[in-house]
Design a protein around this motif. Structure first.
Motif, PDB file in Angstrom:
ATOM      1  N   MET A   1      83.405 -54.864  29.600  1.00  0.00           N
ATOM      2  CA  MET A   1      83.759 -56.197  28.992  1.00  0.00           C
ATOM      3  C   MET A   1      82.988 -57.068  28.360  1.00  0.00           C
ATOM      4  O   MET A   1      81.734 -57.370  29.075  1.00  0.00           O
ATOM      5  N   PHE A   2      83.074 -57.309  27.071  1.00  0.00           N
ATOM      6  CA  PHE A   2      81.960 -58.169  26.722  1.00  0.00           C
ATOM      7  C   PHE A   2      82.436 -59.782  26.861  1.00  0.00           C
ATOM      8  O   PHE A   2      83.634 -60.026  26.613  1.00  0.00           O
ATOM      9  N   ASP A   3      81.385 -60.721  26.994  1.00  0.00           N
ATOM     10  CA  ASP A   3      81.956 -62.050  27.182  1.00  0.00           C
ATOM     11  C   ASP A   3      82.171 -62.700  25.907  1.00  0.00           C
ATOM     12  O   ASP A   3      83.291 -63.465  25.681  1.00  0.00           O
ATOM     13  N   VAL A  15      71.909 -66.547  15.966  1.00  0.00           N
ATOM     14  CA  VAL A  15      71.419 -67.537  16.723  1.00  0.00           C
ATOM     15  C   VAL A  15      72.255 -67.836  17.873  1.00  0.00           C
ATOM     16  O   VAL A  15      71.793 -67.877  19.174  1.00  0.00           O
ATOM     17  N   ILE A  16      73.593 -67.800  17.752  1.00  0.00           N
ATOM     18  CA  ILE A  16      74.353 -67.953  18.994  1.00  0.00           C
ATOM     19  C   ILE A  16      74.386 -66.765  19.642  1.00  0.00           C
ATOM     20  O   ILE A  16      74.457 -66.954  21.324  1.00  0.00           O
ATOM     21  N   ALA A  17      74.220 -65.644  19.342  1.00  0.00           N
ATOM     22  CA  ALA A  17      74.141 -64.400  20.081  1.00  0.00           C
ATOM     23  C   ALA A  17      72.870 -64.687  20.893  1.00  0.00           C
ATOM     24  O   ALA A  17      72.950 -64.265  22.064  1.00  0.00           O
ATOM     25  N   GLU A  18      71.882 -64.777  20.360  1.00  0.00           N
ATOM     26  CA  GLU A  18      70.662 -64.710  21.149  1.00  0.00           C
ATOM     27  C   GLU A  18      70.662 -65.985  22.359  1.00  0.00           C
ATOM     28  O   GLU A  18      69.988 -65.639  23.420  1.00  0.00           O
ATOM     29  N   ARG A  19      71.148 -67.247  21.927  1.00  0.00           N
ATOM     30  CA  ARG A  19      71.257 -68.260  23.015  1.00  0.00           C
ATOM     31  C   ARG A  19      72.169 -67.784  24.105  1.00  0.00           C
ATOM     32  O   ARG A  19      71.789 -67.822  25.336  1.00  0.00           O
ATOM     33  N   LEU A  20      73.305 -67.277  23.791  1.00  0.00           N
ATOM     34  CA  LEU A  20      74.304 -66.643  24.751  1.00  0.00           C
ATOM     35  C   LEU A  20      73.817 -65.613  25.764  1.00  0.00           C
ATOM     36  O   LEU A  20      74.015 -65.851  27.164  1.00  0.00           O
ATOM     37  N   ALA A  21      73.036 -64.756  25.169  1.00  0.00           N
ATOM     38  CA  ALA A  21      72.497 -63.746  25.841  1.00  0.00           C
ATOM     39  C   ALA A  21      71.261 -64.258  26.979  1.00  0.00           C
ATOM     40  O   ALA A  21      71.146 -63.843  27.913  1.00  0.00           O
ATOM     41  N   ASP A  25      72.968 -65.430  30.068  1.00  0.00           N
ATOM     42  CA  ASP A  25      73.156 -64.123  30.615  1.00  0.00           C
ATOM     43  C   ASP A  25      74.588 -63.492  30.243  1.00  0.00           C
ATOM     44  O   ASP A  25      75.146 -62.800  31.052  1.00  0.00           O
ATOM     45  N   LYS A  26      75.106 -63.708  29.084  1.00  0.00           N
ATOM     46  CA  LYS A  26      76.118 -63.256  28.491  1.00  0.00           C
ATOM     47  C   LYS A  26      76.010 -62.046  27.843  1.00  0.00           C
ATOM     48  O   LYS A  26      74.990 -61.654  27.416  1.00  0.00           O
ATOM     49  N   LYS A  27      76.935 -61.198  27.982  1.00  0.00           N
ATOM     50  CA  LYS A  27      77.168 -59.836  27.360  1.00  0.00           C
ATOM     51  C   LYS A  27      77.724 -60.138  25.904  1.00  0.00           C
ATOM     52  O   LYS A  27      79.131 -60.545  25.873  1.00  0.00           O
ATOM     53  N   VAL A  28      76.924 -59.648  25.012  1.00  0.00           N
ATOM     54  CA  VAL A  28      77.557 -60.026  23.533  1.00  0.00           C
ATOM     55  C   VAL A  28      77.404 -58.852  22.657  1.00  0.00           C
ATOM     56  O   VAL A  28      76.671 -58.064  22.731  1.00  0.00           O
ATOM     57  N   LEU A  29      78.587 -58.740  21.825  1.00  0.00           N
ATOM     58  CA  LEU A  29      78.819 -57.836  20.928  1.00  0.00           C
ATOM     59  C   LEU A  29      78.854 -58.309  19.574  1.00  0.00           C
ATOM     60  O   LEU A  29      79.520 -59.372  19.322  1.00  0.00           O
ATOM     61  N   VAL A  30      77.712 -58.221  18.718  1.00  0.00           N
ATOM     62  CA  VAL A  30      77.682 -58.689  17.285  1.00  0.00           C
ATOM     63  C   VAL A  30      77.939 -57.601  16.174  1.00  0.00           C
ATOM     64  O   VAL A  30      77.660 -56.381  16.182  1.00  0.00           O
ATOM     65  N   LEU A  31      79.189 -57.995  15.368  1.00  0.00           N
ATOM     66  CA  LEU A  31      79.764 -57.052  14.405  1.00  0.00           C
ATOM     67  C   LEU A  31      79.367 -57.702  13.105  1.00  0.00           C
ATOM     68  O   LEU A  31      79.067 -59.019  12.447  1.00  0.00           O
ATOM     69  N   PHE A 199      64.869 -61.444  12.437  1.00  0.00           N
ATOM     70  CA  PHE A 199      66.337 -61.093  12.870  1.00  0.00           C
ATOM     71  C   PHE A 199      66.383 -60.153  13.910  1.00  0.00           C
ATOM     72  O   PHE A 199      66.864 -60.157  15.183  1.00  0.00           O
ATOM     73  N   GLU A 200      65.615 -59.122  13.850  1.00  0.00           N
ATOM     74  CA  GLU A 200      65.459 -57.910  14.739  1.00  0.00           C
ATOM     75  C   GLU A 200      64.921 -58.328  16.101  1.00  0.00           C
ATOM     76  O   GLU A 200      65.494 -57.912  17.142  1.00  0.00           O
ATOM     77  N   LYS A 201      63.974 -59.405  16.110  1.00  0.00           N
ATOM     78  CA  LYS A 201      63.373 -59.740  17.510  1.00  0.00           C
ATOM     79  C   LYS A 201      64.456 -60.802  17.960  1.00  0.00           C
ATOM     80  O   LYS A 201      64.642 -60.916  19.192  1.00  0.00           O
ATOM     81  N   MET A 202      65.113 -61.481  17.263  1.00  0.00           N
ATOM     82  CA  MET A 202      65.937 -62.449  17.686  1.00  0.00           C
ATOM     83  C   MET A 202      67.349 -61.677  18.608  1.00  0.00           C
ATOM     84  O   MET A 202      67.859 -62.203  19.484  1.00  0.00           O
ATOM     85  N   LEU A 203      67.551 -60.640  18.005  1.00  0.00           N
ATOM     86  CA  LEU A 203      68.960 -59.909  18.411  1.00  0.00           C
ATOM     87  C   LEU A 203      68.286 -58.594  19.514  1.00  0.00           C
ATOM     88  O   LEU A 203      69.227 -57.889  19.964  1.00  0.00           O
ATOM     89  N   ALA A 204      66.906 -58.700  19.823  1.00  0.00           N
ATOM     90  CA  ALA A 204      66.424 -57.631  20.634  1.00  0.00           C
ATOM     91  C   ALA A 204      66.757 -57.882  22.252  1.00  0.00           C
ATOM     92  O   ALA A 204      66.194 -56.735  22.975  1.00  0.00           O
ATOM     93  N   HIS A 205      67.519 -58.657  22.512  1.00  0.00           N
ATOM     94  CA  HIS A 205      67.839 -58.956  23.885  1.00  0.00           C
ATOM     95  C   HIS A 205      68.743 -57.917  24.589  1.00  0.00           C
ATOM     96  O   HIS A 205      69.732 -57.327  23.724  1.00  0.00           O
ATOM     97  N   PRO A 206      68.515 -57.226  25.764  1.00  0.00           N
ATOM     98  CA  PRO A 206      69.249 -56.342  26.181  1.00  0.00           C
ATOM     99  C   PRO A 206      70.719 -56.461  26.417  1.00  0.00           C
ATOM    100  O   PRO A 206      71.503 -55.748  26.635  1.00  0.00           O
ATOM    101  N   ASN A 207      71.101 -57.885  26.560  1.00  0.00           N
ATOM    102  CA  ASN A 207      72.588 -58.124  26.351  1.00  0.00           C
ATOM    103  C   ASN A 207      73.377 -58.155  25.253  1.00  0.00           C
ATOM    104  O   ASN A 207      74.500 -58.242  25.153  1.00  0.00           O
ATOM    105  N   ILE A 208      72.624 -57.732  23.964  1.00  0.00           N
ATOM    106  CA  ILE A 208      73.097 -57.944  22.720  1.00  0.00           C
ATOM    107  C   ILE A 208      73.425 -56.401  22.363  1.00  0.00           C
ATOM    108  O   ILE A 208      72.301 -55.870  22.243  1.00  0.00           O
ATOM    109  N   LYS A 209      74.555 -56.263  21.793  1.00  0.00           N
ATOM    110  CA  LYS A 209      74.710 -54.784  21.260  1.00  0.00           C
ATOM    111  C   LYS A 209      75.303 -55.153  19.842  1.00  0.00           C
ATOM    112  O   LYS A 209      75.957 -56.186  19.732  1.00  0.00           O
TER     113      LYS A 209
END
Length: 405
Positions: A1-3, A15-21, A25-31, A199-209
């Motif tokens: 379940m992704f948040d 930006v929103i993905a990084e902030r949420l994660a 601590d939200k689980k985020v899926l970016v498409l 962007f790669e660094k921005m999206l590197a959080h383990p909560n982001i797929k």
């Protein structure tokens, strides 16, 4: 379940993905439907090893300390002040129009005090400024309008400036000094290693797929999530219920040349000749040292990927109908230039995304009912139970040519 499911991996979505994660601590899926992150800011090394911007030049500038500090978490910066020349009457002159532009164009030797009087002498009185033509002729008169603005605008927008909202040319200043910088913002710099690396660094959080080459419709029945952040075209989301929102697009022709430098400045505008509007040489932007150079020609197009919303009153009326639909759609947040039908600079998109995150944070957790997420309205179809109900295969209606970014 992704948040959160985030549709689009450009500035708004990332930006929103990084902030949420990182902050909630939200689980985020970016498409993204494209094969890469970073949206239109995507850059890459071409076959010759030159760093180029795939979708035309992206110059970062902002007056916002908050935006600059936020992005500084993910990149070092290379100081860069952008300069543009315009090809007019067989000469290359500074753009925006400044003291040197006037002196060179007319063979004069005016001072800053003189040029202010010059502009006043040629400016036309306009009772009410409504159009892009009104803006320019009221500042610099008819002749300079014809030389610098009218044909460039016709190429860029497919419309005469008299048909376009005043906002289009209000962005272009006229200067009485010799300042030849295109922007005067407090912070002017380029990501040291490029936008994609940032962007790669921005999206590197383990909560982001991240899932690329993916239309979000393809996963609605498959991957459960609680809320959606949508950064794609708002009219496509609602299956063009009120008609298609007009955009101008661009076609890019990239070339690598067998010499270290080609242009006298980063960009040369061509208001009156050629089908293209401008040529950019990337090494000015990146500071890269290379024995070859790479340039790109920009050809405005009526069809293609959406770049510039067309600012006309009738288009604003159509968007306002979609805006009301978006506001009435629970569980979906619309962010970014395509989702809000606005032309934003990069820093403005970042600021909007940061602001939207604060609203999400203030709102708190999505409502839960017996452990299941609330139903999300999309195109009249409830998405809430799509992945929780066994055997459910209901999807929102889908236009075959929809784009998430």
């Amino acid at each position: 379940m992704f948040d959160y499911l985030i549709v689009g991996a450009g500035f708004a979505g990332s930006v929103i993905a990084e902030r949420l994660a990182s902050q909630l601590d939200k689980k985020v899926l970016v498409l993204d439907k494209r094969p890469h992150i970073a949206g239109n800011a995507y850059d890459h090394y071409n076959e010759e090893g030159i760093l180029v911007h795939k979708y035309g030049p992206h110059i970062f500038h902002t007056n916002s300390r908050d935006v600059f500090d936020y992005l500084s978490q993910f990149t070092e910066w290379r100081p860069y002040e952008h300069r543009v020349l315009a090809s007019v009457d067989g000469q290359l002159v500074p753009m925006p129009i400044n003291l040197d532009t006037i002196n060179k164009l007319y063979g004069l030797n005016l001072t800053s005090f003189d040029v202010n009087d010059f502009f006043k002498s040629v400016a036309e009185e306009v009772d009410t400024i409504r159009t892009s033509e009104d803006v320019v002729v009221s500042k610099v008169g008819r002749e300079l309008y014809e030389k610098f603005f009218r044909n460039y605008t016709r190429k860029q927008w497919g419309l005469d400036p008299s048909e376009l909202d005043k906002s289009v040319t209000s962005r272009v200043p006229v200067r009485t000094n010799r300042d030849d910088r295109y922007f005067t913002d407090t912070y002017q710099a380029m990501p040291l290693h490029g936008y994609t690396a940032m962007f790669e660094k921005m999206l590197a959080h383990p909560n982001i797929k991240i899932m690329l080459n993916t239309d979000y419709h393809e996963i609605l029945d498959v991957i459960p999530f609680r809320e959606m952040i949508y950064t794609g075209p708002v009219d496509e989301y609602f299956d063009f219920k009120y008609g298609k929102l007009p955009y101008r697009s661009l076609q890019f022709k990239h070339e690598t040349l067998e010499k270290p430098v080609h242009l006298p400045s980063a960009v040369v505008n061509y208001p009156n000749e050629h089908a293209y509007t401008r040529v950019t040489e990337f090494k000015y932007l990146t500071g890269q040292q290379h024995n070859k150079t790479s340039i790109v020609y920009e050809y405005p197009m009526a069809e293609g990927d959406p770049y510039y919303p067309v600012p006309k009153p009738e288009n604003a009326e159509i968007y306002n109908k979609y805006k009301k639909l978006a506001e009435a759609t629970p569980g979906v947040t619309f962010v970014g230039r395509l989702a809000t039908y606005r032309y934003y600079n990069m820093d403005q998109v970042v600021a909007q995304a940061l602001s939207q995150f604060k609203k999400i944070k203030a709102k708190g957790e999505p409502e839960q009912v017996d452990g299941a997420k609330v139903e999300l309205g999309q195109k009249g179809v409830a998405l809430g139970n799509r992945a929780l109900e066994a055997g459910s295969n209901g999807k929102p209606s889908k236009n075959g040519k929809e784009k998430a970014m």
